[in-house]
Scaffold this active site. Structure first.
Site, PDB file in Angstrom:
ATOM      1  N   CYS A 124      18.254  23.482  67.063  1.00 18.82           N
ATOM      2  CA  CYS A 124      19.188  23.837  65.988  1.00 18.82           C
ATOM      3  C   CYS A 124      18.366  24.499  64.870  1.00 18.82           C
ATOM      4  CB  CYS A 124      19.953  22.612  65.503  1.00 18.82           C
ATOM      5  SG  CYS A 124      18.888  21.361  64.753  1.00 18.82           S
ATOM      6  N   TYR A 125      18.835  24.427  63.650  1.00 22.73           N
ATOM      7  CA  TYR A 125      18.122  25.040  62.526  1.00 22.73           C
ATOM      8  C   TYR A 125      16.838  24.287  62.174  1.00 22.73           C
ATOM      9  CZ  TYR A 125      22.298  27.809  61.632  1.00 22.73           C
ATOM     10  OH  TYR A 125      23.354  28.674  61.756  1.00 22.73           O
TER      11      TYR A 125
END
Length: 99
Positions: free
Chosen positions: A64-65
């Site tokens: 993810c981020y």
């Protein structure tokens, strides 16, 4: 815990060796502006297809981020039958800064 945390260095070794699926759960715009080579972008509307078409016997690395949302996603994928699931510590931002 049904999944494991993995460092970006260990993830890179794993990916470079092959035989692993990389799921990028960031939004499509972020994915298009940069992603781990070979990563599949997973969105809510592509989830069913991903679950149906992906080999659940291969290790799955979730990105993810920053490595937070991927933990929940990794747990979800484990519950869906993936046997060997990893969440990338630091997410794509850590990956991008190093690789």
């Amino acid at each position: 815990m049904p999944y494991k945390q993995i460092s970006i260095d260990d993830a890179k070794e794993f990916i470079d060796a092959g035989g692993v699926t990389v799921a990028d759960i960031r939004d499509a715009g972020a994915y298009q502006s940069g992603s781990i080579a070979g990563a599949v972008n997973i969105q809510q509307d592509t989830m069913d297809t991903f679950l149906a078409d992906t080999d659940k016997t291969l290790p799955l690395i979730v990105c993810c981020y920053h490595g937070h949302s991927s933990q929940n996603a990794a747990e979800y994928f484990s519950e869906q039958g993936f046997g060997d699931v990893y969440s990338v510590d630091g997410g794509y931002e850590a990956w991008r800064q190093k690789y």
